[in-house]
Design a protein around this motif. Structure first.
Motif, PDB file in Angstrom:
ATOM      1  N   ALA A   1     -24.922  -9.720  28.635  1.00  0.00           N
ATOM      2  CA  ALA A   1     -25.282  -8.894  29.792  1.00  0.00           C
ATOM      3  C   ALA A   1     -24.378  -7.671  29.888  1.00  0.00           C
ATOM      4  N   ALA A   2     -23.114  -7.810  29.537  1.00  0.00           N
ATOM      5  CA  ALA A   2     -22.203  -6.667  29.574  1.00  0.00           C
ATOM      6  C   ALA A   2     -22.661  -5.582  28.602  1.00  0.00           C
ATOM      7  N   VAL A   3     -23.119  -5.982  27.419  1.00  0.00           N
ATOM      8  CA  VAL A   3     -23.619  -5.009  26.438  1.00  0.00           C
ATOM      9  C   VAL A   3     -24.892  -4.329  26.938  1.00  0.00           C
ATOM     10  N   VAL A   4     -25.809  -5.142  27.501  1.00  0.00           N
ATOM     11  CA  VAL A   4     -27.076  -4.595  27.987  1.00  0.00           C
ATOM     12  C   VAL A   4     -26.857  -3.615  29.131  1.00  0.00           C
ATOM     13  N   VAL A   5     -26.099  -4.028  30.129  1.00  0.00           N
ATOM     14  CA  VAL A   5     -25.867  -3.173  31.296  1.00  0.00           C
ATOM     15  C   VAL A   5     -25.136  -1.902  30.890  1.00  0.00           C
ATOM     16  N   SER A   6     -24.139  -2.031  30.018  1.00  0.00           N
ATOM     17  CA  SER A   6     -23.396  -0.844  29.578  1.00  0.00           C
ATOM     18  C   SER A   6     -24.298   0.115  28.804  1.00  0.00           C
ATOM     19  N   THR A   7     -25.169  -0.438  27.958  1.00  0.00           N
ATOM     20  CA  THR A   7     -26.067   0.415  27.165  1.00  0.00           C
ATOM     21  C   THR A   7     -27.066   1.154  28.052  1.00  0.00           C
ATOM     22  N   VAL A   8     -27.650   0.429  29.003  1.00  0.00           N
ATOM     23  CA  VAL A   8     -28.621   1.052  29.907  1.00  0.00           C
ATOM     24  C   VAL A   8     -27.951   2.101  30.783  1.00  0.00           C
TER      25      VAL A   8
ATOM     26  N   PHE B   1     -29.054  11.457  30.304  1.00  0.00           N
ATOM     27  CA  PHE B   1     -30.216  12.220  30.776  1.00  0.00           C
ATOM     28  C   PHE B   1     -31.394  12.103  29.808  1.00  0.00           C
ATOM     29  N   LEU B   2     -31.623  10.840  29.328  1.00  0.00           N
ATOM     30  CA  LEU B   2     -32.783  10.615  28.477  1.00  0.00           C
ATOM     31  C   LEU B   2     -34.053  10.700  29.311  1.00  0.00           C
ATOM     32  N   GLY B   3     -35.142  11.045  28.645  1.00  0.00           N
ATOM     33  CA  GLY B   3     -36.413  11.060  29.350  1.00  0.00           C
ATOM     34  C   GLY B   3     -36.841   9.656  29.694  1.00  0.00           C
ATOM     35  N   SER B   4     -37.810   9.549  30.586  1.00  0.00           N
ATOM     36  CA  SER B   4     -38.241   8.221  31.030  1.00  0.00           C
ATOM     37  C   SER B   4     -38.776   7.402  29.869  1.00  0.00           C
ATOM     38  N   HIS B   5     -39.468   8.037  28.937  1.00  0.00           N
ATOM     39  CA  HIS B   5     -40.023   7.315  27.802  1.00  0.00           C
ATOM     40  C   HIS B   5     -38.889   6.758  26.913  1.00  0.00           C
ATOM     41  N   GLU B   6     -37.930   7.607  26.595  1.00  0.00           N
ATOM     42  CA  GLU B   6     -36.830   7.170  25.760  1.00  0.00           C
ATOM     43  C   GLU B   6     -35.994   6.081  26.438  1.00  0.00           C
ATOM     44  N   LEU B   7     -35.810   6.218  27.776  1.00  0.00           N
ATOM     45  CA  LEU B   7     -35.024   5.236  28.506  1.00  0.00           C
ATOM     46  C   LEU B   7     -35.715   3.871  28.501  1.00  0.00           C
ATOM     47  N   ILE B   8     -37.045   3.886  28.660  1.00  0.00           N
ATOM     48  CA  ILE B   8     -37.796   2.626  28.626  1.00  0.00           C
ATOM     49  C   ILE B   8     -37.706   1.973  27.257  1.00  0.00           C
TER      50      ILE B   8
ATOM     51  N   ILE C   1     -35.585  -2.337  23.879  1.00  0.00           N
ATOM     52  CA  ILE C   1     -34.858  -2.726  22.664  1.00  0.00           C
ATOM     53  C   ILE C   1     -33.693  -3.662  23.007  1.00  0.00           C
ATOM     54  N   VAL C   2     -32.851  -3.232  23.923  1.00  0.00           N
ATOM     55  CA  VAL C   2     -31.680  -4.048  24.252  1.00  0.00           C
ATOM     56  C   VAL C   2     -32.090  -5.310  25.008  1.00  0.00           C
ATOM     57  N   GLY C   3     -33.149  -5.230  25.795  1.00  0.00           N
ATOM     58  CA  GLY C   3     -33.599  -6.400  26.546  1.00  0.00           C
ATOM     59  C   GLY C   3     -34.120  -7.487  25.646  1.00  0.00           C
ATOM     60  N   VAL C   4     -35.033  -7.115  24.744  1.00  0.00           N
ATOM     61  CA  VAL C   4     -35.580  -8.110  23.817  1.00  0.00           C
ATOM     62  C   VAL C   4     -34.467  -8.669  22.929  1.00  0.00           C
ATOM     63  N   SER C   5     -33.618  -7.761  22.429  1.00  0.00           N
ATOM     64  CA  SER C   5     -32.516  -8.220  21.577  1.00  0.00           C
ATOM     65  C   SER C   5     -31.597  -9.180  22.321  1.00  0.00           C
ATOM     66  N   ALA C   6     -31.329  -8.870  23.587  1.00  0.00           N
ATOM     67  CA  ALA C   6     -30.448  -9.726  24.375  1.00  0.00           C
ATOM     68  C   ALA C   6     -31.068 -11.096  24.611  1.00  0.00           C
ATOM     69  N   VAL C   7     -32.368 -11.113  24.949  1.00  0.00           N
ATOM     70  CA  VAL C   7     -33.030 -12.393  25.227  1.00  0.00           C
ATOM     71  C   VAL C   7     -33.076 -13.263  23.979  1.00  0.00           C
ATOM     72  N   VAL C   8     -33.496 -12.650  22.856  1.00  0.00           N
ATOM     73  CA  VAL C   8     -33.604 -13.428  21.620  1.00  0.00           C
ATOM     74  C   VAL C   8     -32.223 -13.914  21.154  1.00  0.00           C
TER      75      VAL C   8
END
Length: 388
Positions: A52-59, A66-73, A78-85
């Protein structure tokens, strides 16, 4: 290719640190709350907190860029699926290995509780394997201790059976003699009184031995050491056993004990020497010789040896000779037919206790022409004086 400015780098690092510390702090708080929880729960909290620390820090860092909404999603997915798996896979592995390791340790502990001996388990966890090795070692020690306790308990029961028999024999004789005197059936009352006194002395010696042994076993034997002559101690001991020796025609000689002084409790050490001499006289063939000798070993220890021409005990029984209540079944048993004085098997146990109280030891050995008992005293207690 753009290069991060110093301000951007500081912002990203700061954001990452703050997010990581917040998540890890939450994990530490959960660990405190779940202090008594199973180890698997604690490992899961640590694993989830790290991911969770990696995911929250990355997001959070992605948002700072200042990434666009598409890039941010896309980053979030990416980090969410990777974190869950990653979390699920790691949890599955941890769950399986930890459960197996702990189940093995629990099984080993239960086997130890019922007296079983277990073998070390290879769980793949170094710490668990160390615990398994310690459990296996403990199981072996407990098994040996249980066997020793059972042996001592058996010896204790046998000892009480023997001591009861040995006390009952003279007491029964005293009762029979007293009843004969009371009924006027004794042809020679004076002789009956003498016999009663002899049997009372036998009981008195046995009770005295039991009291002495209780002090030794209880650690309350108090020594009063002083500088004494070994010749004087041996002479006193010879006097104590002279009547038994004369009755069996056994002659007692000595060699090398003149001029030897030592620091010891004269009363207790004389008792020990008397017991060793009594044992030699009791089991020596009639008309033979018992020799008392003293030598100073290379390490300075005084070795007082008593040799008799008896058959001795078997090699496998030498280690048991000084146990409380132990008596051989064959050559050195108390056999009245051989003129041996009945005993409760306490004499040599007392010798060992007195020797150890002086910082020494005892030992026994079979020889080609007889049997030898050694009383060994430490070097600090020996002083070889000039004879004459």
């Amino acid at each position: 290719m753009s290069v991060l400015s110093t301000d951007d780098l500081v912002l990203i690092v700061t954001t990452t640190l703050v997010c990581t510390l917040v998540v890890i702090g939450g994990g530490v708080g959960l660990l405190r709350v779940t202090r008594g929880a199973p180890i698997l729960v604690k490992l899961t909290i640590v694993l989830v907190a790290a991911v969770a620390a990696v995911v929250v820090s990355t997001v959070a860092a992605a948002g700072e860029m200042f990434l666009g909404s598409h890039e941010l999603i896309v980053v979030i997915w990416i980090v969410g699926v990777s974190a869950v798996v990653s979390t699920a896979s790691a949890w599955f592995v941890l769950h399986r290995t930890v459960r197996q390791a702990t189940a093995g340790l629990v099984s080993s502990a239960r086997q130890i509780a019922v007296g079983g001996v277990v073998a070390p388990l290879a769980s793949g966890w170094q710490e668990f394997d160390r615990v398994a090795i310690e459990l296996a070692d403990t199981a072996e020690k407990l098994s040996a201790a249980r066997a020793e306790v059972e042996r001592l308990e058996s010896a204790r029961r046998q000892f009480f059976a023997w001591i009861s028999h040995d006390l009952r024999t003279p007491l029964s004789g005293i009762r029979a003699l007293a009843e004969a005197l009371e009924d006027g059936m004794a042809p020679d009352p004076g002789e009956y009184v003498t016999l009663i006194r002899t049997k009372v002395d036998t009981v008195d010696r046995m009770v005295d031995d039991l009291f002495e042994l209780s002090k030794i076993d209880g650690g309350t034997l108090a020594l009063h050491p002083q500088t004494v002559s070994l010749l004087d101690l041996v002479s006193d001991a010879v006097i104590d056993v002279s009547a038994d020796a004369a009755a069996r025609g056994v002659r007692i000689t000595h060699d090398g004990i003149e001029g030897c002084q030592l620091r010891a409790d004269p009363r207790e050490l004389t008792r020990a020497i008397s017991n060793v001499l009594s044992n030699g006289v009791r089991h020596a063939p009639e008309g033979s010789v018992v020799t008392v000798s003293a030598t100073v070993a290379d390490d300075g220890h005084l070795v007082l040896s008593v040799r008799d021409a008896g058959e001795g005990v078997a090699e496998e029984d030498l280690g048991r000779l000084f146990e409380t209540g132990w008596r051989a079944d064959a050559a050195r048993s108390s056999d009245p037919a051989r003129g041996a004085t009945p005993g409760a098997g306490l004499g040599l146990a007392i010798v060992r206790g007195i020797a150890e109280a002086h910082g020494g030891s005892v030992r026994a050995a079979r020889e080609r022409d007889g049997f030898r008992l050694d009383l060994v005293l430490p070097a600090t207690a020996v002083d070889r004086a000039t004879a004459g």
